[in-house]
Enzyme design. Structure first.
Site, short mmCIF file in Angstrom:
data_model
loop_
_atom_site.label_atom_id
_atom_site.label_comp_id
_atom_site.label_asym_id
_atom_site.label_seq_id
_atom_site.Cartn_x
_atom_site.Cartn_y
_atom_site.Cartn_z
N HIS A 12 14.48 51.15 78.36
CA HIS A 12 15.25 51.46 79.56
C HIS A 12 16.63 52.02 79.19
CE1 HIS A 12 17.89 47.98 78.98
NE2 HIS A 12 16.79 47.33 78.62
N GLU A 92 11.04 42.13 79.35
CA GLU A 92 12.00 41.71 78.33
C GLU A 92 11.66 40.31 77.82
OE1 GLU A 92 14.05 42.06 75.90
OE2 GLU A 92 15.66 43.05 77.01
#
Length: 225
Positions: A12, A92
């Site tokens: 990201h 994550e």
């Protein structure tokens, strides 16, 4: 379709918490957005990926985190996307629910001493936990790739540690080698390119210390107890 021509991974873009880590204390990690710079980084990465795809379709798997979705949106791949699948196993590493910055800083120091692969955050995951869920994801990918109408390429919109662990699992890298690798930067791309029956990594991860993919704990420096 037996296997995609390219497996493209992107971290990201810059998130608000990359600038202000106190946000983790009051905003759920999965709801932290990109910054303006992060969106610009993702847009630039989208141009790179369009060049890599060269007009071919891609099947996208995206982490359920806001910053991953915003990265995919800013990449603006348009009609090159054959299908988008939300994939929680690309999330994550779990560190905690709401994070106390002081406590997390202490745990990061412990992780640096103990090792990033095996250290487990008190309310979260170890790197080895993420490795296990990435391994499960690969089984799903292979089932998808066996379908005759699967797109020619795969794109994973995910997080830095997850990218490293995906490659560790794919290429059978050792734990010692994994420990030597740095995370990619925000919106950096790593691509696995198929060459016959095998894949190669188009760009390696940077290393902060020297190690080889086959090194084991036997090759690690001696510790003084």
């Amino acid at each position: 379709m037996s296997a995609p021509g390219k497996i493209i991974m992107i971290r990201h873009g810059q998130s608000a918490a990359n600038l202000d880590q106190t946000l983790y204390n009051r905003i759920p990690d999965y709801r932290i957005p990109l910054t303006g710079l992060g969106k610009a980084q993702a847009a630039a990465a989208g141009e790179q990926i369009r060049r890599q795809l060269n007009g071919q379709k891609v099947c996208v798997y995206v982490s359920p985190y806001l910053r991953a979705y915003q990265t995919l949106e800013a990449m603006n791949l348009g009609d090159l996307v054959d299908r988008t699948i939300e994939e929680p196993r690309l999330r994550e590493q779990d560190w905690a629910n709401f994070q106390n910055p002081v406590e997390i800083a202490d745990q990061k120091e412990l992780r640096n001493a103990y090792g990033h692969f095996f250290y487990r955050f008190r309310e979260g995951e170890s790197g080895s936990d993420v490795y296990d869920r990435v391994s499960s994801l690969m089984e799903t990918l292979h089932r998808h790739w066996s379908k005759p109408d699967y797109a020619p390429n795969t794109l994973l919109v995910t997080h830095g540690l997850t990218m490293r662990l995906f490659c560790m699992r794919w290429f059978h890298w050792s734990v010692e080698y994994f420990e030597s690798l740095n995370n990619p930067g925000n919106a950096e791309i790593r691509t696995l390119v198929r060459d016959g029956a095998r894949y190669y990594l188009e760009k390696n991860f940077a290393q902060w210390t020297q190690a080889n993919p086959t090194d084991t704990v036997l090759d690690a420096p001696d510790h003084i107890w």
